[in-house]
Design an enzyme around this catalytic site. Structure first.
Site, short mmCIF file in Angstrom:
data_model
loop_
_atom_site.label_atom_id
_atom_site.label_comp_id
_atom_site.label_asym_id
_atom_site.label_seq_id
_atom_site.Cartn_x
_atom_site.Cartn_y
_atom_site.Cartn_z
CG ASP A 180 -1.78 -5.88 -4.78
OD1 ASP A 180 -0.87 -6.15 -5.59
OD2 ASP A 180 -2.63 -4.99 -4.97
NE ARG A 181 1.06 -13.92 -3.14
CZ ARG A 181 0.91 -14.15 -4.46
NH1 ARG A 181 -0.16 -13.71 -5.12
NH2 ARG A 181 1.85 -14.82 -5.11
#
Ligand SMILES: Cc1cc2nc3c(=O)[nH]c(=O)nc-3n(C[C@H](O)[C@H](O)[C@H](O)COP(=O)(O)O)c2cc1C
Length: 213
Positions: free
Chosen positions: A191-192
């Site tokens: 999810d970065r």
């Protein structure tokens, strides 16, 4: 053509936890570097991109090979008259990044740059294969040349000049050391929401902090 906007990957191979990170940048660097070297999925674990600022204030970046690592910093060898050599003479600061794709890790190092000692350059130069030693003499790195043939003619001429004798270090060739003021370790996460831990030189001491991804 592939639209680069369609390329997407989830990073989930590891974490960089506050409790597990090393006390010093050097120890953390060695851990990740040794893991990269040990893994055949990581080609040229010592390849690093070094950015410099030229006399006109313009950045330039290129790949070099990391050839020395200790508490004083990271070392690479090059032609002192090259574009990077001239940039570093004008602005003796650099930033370097090593990216180990297979481990979803990058390390960034930045700080002042100085030439290594003549003894360090001598020791490394003479450890290189003879062909590389000739190549260092033959290439006026970063200059425009007329043709490949010109380069090969220079190579032959240098090889003949030195015969079977020891090849001295070219006076225009040697090492640079980036002495870190900051070293950042980046580990890709889902999810970065990646992990980023930065070691910052604060006076005589090193501070460690976590950065938002
Ligand atoms: C994998 C790789 C390793 C390289 N290693 C070095 C190196 O250790 N030293 C060097 O001077 N150039 C090295 N080069 C070439 C540089 O990227 C660059 O072309 C050259 O140093 C000239 O850069 P400059 O004109 O900005 O000075 C390497 C290139 C690659 C792709």
């Amino acid at each position: 053509m592939t639209d680069p906007a369609d390329l997407r990957r989830t990073y989930d191979r590891g974490t960089l936890d506050d409790g597990a990170v090393a006390d010093t940048w050097l120890e953390q660097f060695r851990r990740w570097f040794d893991a990269a070297v040990a893994d055949p999925a990581v080609p040229e674990a010592n390849a690093m991109q070094v950015a410099t600022i030229d006399a006109g204030g313009r950045p330039q970046v290129r790949t070099v090979l990391l050839k020395g690592l200790d508490e004083r910093g990271v070392v690479f060898f090059t032609n002192y008259d090259s574009a990077k050599g001239r940039a570093l003479a004008a602005n003796p600061y650099a930033a370097a990044v090593l990216l180990w794709h297979a481990h979803e890790r990058q390390v960034r190092v930045s700080g002042p740059v100085a030439r290594v000692s003549a003894a360090e350059t001598e020791a490394y130069f003479h450890s290189r294969p003879r062909g590389s030693q000739v190549g260092a003499w033959a290439s006026p790195q970063s200059e425009v040349i007329a043709s490949r043939a010109e380069l090969e003619a220079r190579e032959r001429e240098i090889a003949e000049r030195f015969g079977d004798g020891e090849i001295p270090v070219p006076p225009f060739w040697g090492g640079f050391r980036i002495t870190p003021e900051q070293v950042e370790f980046w580990q890709g996460r889902p999810d970065r929401l990646h992990d980023r831990i930065r070691y910052v030189l604060d006076g005589a001491d090193w501070r460690r902090e976590r950065l938002a991804p």
